[in-house]
Design an enzyme around this catalytic site. Structure first.
Site, mmCIF file in Angstrom:
data_model
loop_
_atom_site.group_PDB
_atom_site.id
_atom_site.type_symbol
_atom_site.label_atom_id
_atom_site.label_comp_id
_atom_site.label_asym_id
_atom_site.label_seq_id
_atom_site.Cartn_x
_atom_site.Cartn_y
_atom_site.Cartn_z
ATOM 1 N N CYS A 173 -21.468 -3.522 0.954
ATOM 2 C CA CYS A 173 -21.755 -4.881 0.891
ATOM 3 C C CYS A 173 -22.177 -4.615 1.946
ATOM 4 O O CYS A 173 -22.619 -4.589 2.855
ATOM 5 C CB CYS A 173 -20.051 -5.965 1.180
ATOM 6 S SG CYS A 173 -19.038 -5.438 2.087
ATOM 7 N N HIS A 190 -2.364 -3.583 7.557
ATOM 8 C CA HIS A 190 -3.775 -3.707 7.155
ATOM 9 C C HIS A 190 -4.352 -4.020 8.950
ATOM 10 O O HIS A 190 -4.314 -4.587 9.389
ATOM 11 C CB HIS A 190 -4.058 -4.312 6.168
ATOM 12 C CG HIS A 190 -5.330 -3.890 6.056
ATOM 13 N ND1 HIS A 190 -6.548 -4.275 6.402
ATOM 14 C CD2 HIS A 190 -6.181 -3.181 4.903
ATOM 15 C CE1 HIS A 190 -7.877 -3.838 6.105
ATOM 16 N NE2 HIS A 190 -7.718 -3.451 4.990
ATOM 17 N N SER A 235 -16.927 -0.124 0.783
ATOM 18 C CA SER A 235 -17.085 0.879 1.482
ATOM 19 C C SER A 235 -17.237 1.620 1.012
ATOM 20 O O SER A 235 -17.795 3.248 1.364
ATOM 21 C CB SER A 235 -15.565 1.180 2.318
ATOM 22 O OG SER A 235 -14.914 1.064 1.759
ATOM 23 N N GLU A 244 -7.642 -5.229 9.418
ATOM 24 C CA GLU A 244 -7.502 -6.823 9.766
ATOM 25 C C GLU A 244 -7.430 -8.146 9.590
ATOM 26 O O GLU A 244 -6.818 -8.672 10.737
ATOM 27 C CB GLU A 244 -8.437 -7.273 8.282
ATOM 28 C CG GLU A 244 -9.222 -7.905 8.118
ATOM 29 C CD GLU A 244 -9.479 -8.833 6.222
ATOM 30 O OE1 GLU A 244 -9.961 -10.156 6.056
ATOM 31 O OE2 GLU A 244 -9.742 -7.663 6.002
ATOM 32 N N HIS A 285 -13.400 1.647 6.039
ATOM 33 C CA HIS A 285 -12.273 2.874 5.084
ATOM 34 C C HIS A 285 -13.174 3.517 4.154
ATOM 35 O O HIS A 285 -12.776 3.606 2.999
ATOM 36 C CB HIS A 285 -11.375 2.279 4.754
ATOM 37 C CG HIS A 285 -10.591 1.352 5.321
ATOM 38 N ND1 HIS A 285 -9.474 0.276 5.148
ATOM 39 C CD2 HIS A 285 -10.496 1.605 6.950
ATOM 40 C CE1 HIS A 285 -8.586 0.586 6.350
ATOM 41 N NE2 HIS A 285 -9.537 0.960 7.787
#
Length: 316
Positions: free
Chosen positions: A17, A129, A273, A131, A46
């Site tokens: 992305c 996580h 990713s 994020e 990742h």
């Protein structure tokens, strides 16, 4: 020996992305500007293949800022970091580059805005996580309550039910998030949500493509890393869409060929990713074993591109 026929439905969009592409280019540009070594706090994205390639170029991956020498640049991963991390880098007079995905940064700004308006935040995300840790770290402790499932809504202890807002991790399953949001709205009717869904366009598009491909196939493979949230969600989406066999693989060598015996139609996608080279590797593995027909199933067109930070655009 005649190869058995197989149709491979290639989901599109798939793979990198804009946020991942930008983060990788930031590391490459930093190495070009400052030379090796350049330090990166956590995996930049990742994916082991990507991380290993950047390590070979001179990137050094560390877990914490304290593992970095003060005289070398440090890059913060695409997942985002708590506010305390850049603050500590400034205190140590370090050169740092923030590679946080702009869509994650948007969620950080939303959280800050609600906090300034006196609202306590509820974050829908996965515990541990990067994020989630980064987003929760934008606000003082206790200002962000984390939940993963709709069942956890009943146990939430909030400061004021009329002064709440929610945000979400960007890489979640759209369907699962809808259930949690519905539970939040049912218990806290005054809760405020984002003006636009926090789940990013790339996550939405990749999940939409999988939903379209799943009914056409007997099995579906997702190229991605086991610690990639958006890749794992694609496996779940395929299973929920009726695919009998959905599996996450990092490389072609991970494919369980026995599980695919007798399959005549298979789907293939990749997490945000996962680079194209790994997708091509898997397609070639199928071509080596089958009389392969490849059909691309396009459900969205992606043309978004994020600019690199000025500090790495301006070469020394």
């Amino acid at each position: 020996m005649t190869k058995p026929p197989l149709t491979l439905f290639l989901a599109a969009p798939r793979g990198f992305c804009a946020g991942v592409d930008r983060a990788i280019k930031i590391v490459e540009a930093a190495l070009e500007k400052w030379g090796a070594p350049v330090y990166v706090r956590h995996e930049i994205v990742h994916n082991k293949f990507v991380v290993d390639r950047l390590r070979d170029m001179g990137a050094v991956f560390v877990e914490e800022l304290e593992d970095c020498p003060p005289d070398r640049p440090v890059i913060f991963s695409a997942h985002g970091v708590p506010k305390a991390v850049p603050a500590e880098a400034r205190r140590r007079d370090m050169v740092y580059v923030d590679a946080t995905c702009p869509l994650v940064s948007k969620v950080h700004l939303e959280a800050q805005r609600h906090h300034e308006n006196g609202r306590q935040m509820v974050m829908i995300g996965h515990r541990g996580h990067p994020e989630t840790i980064g987003t929760m770290g934008q606000l003082p402790e206790g200002e962000v309550l984390l939940i993963e499932t709709a069942d956890e809504v009943a146990g939430l202890e909030v400061r004021d039910p009329d002064r709440l807002a929610y945000i979400t991790q960007t890489t979640l399953s759209i369907d699962d998030t809808e259930g949690v949001v519905a539970a939040l709205r049912a218990r806290f009717p005054a809760i405020e949500g984002p003006h636009k869904e926090d789940i990013c366009y790339a996550t939405t598009n990749r999940q939409g493509a999988v939903k379209t491909v799943a009914p056409k196939v007997q099995a579906l493979l997702v190229v991605g890393a086991p610690n990639s949230s958006n890749s794992r969600r694609l496996v779940e989406v395929a299973a929920n869409a009726g695919c009998d066999y959905a599996q996450l693989v990092q490389r072609a060598a991970d494919i369980d060929w026995r599980a695919l015996e007798g399959v005549s139609a298979i789907g293939l996608t990749a997490g945000a990713s996962a680079p194209d080279v790994l997708i091509e590797e898997v397609v070639q593995a199928f071509r080596d074993r089958f009389d392969l027909t490849v059909e691309e199933v396009v459900t969205a067109d992606e043309s978004i591109e994020f600019r690199l930070p000025r500090i790495v655009r301006e070469l020394a």
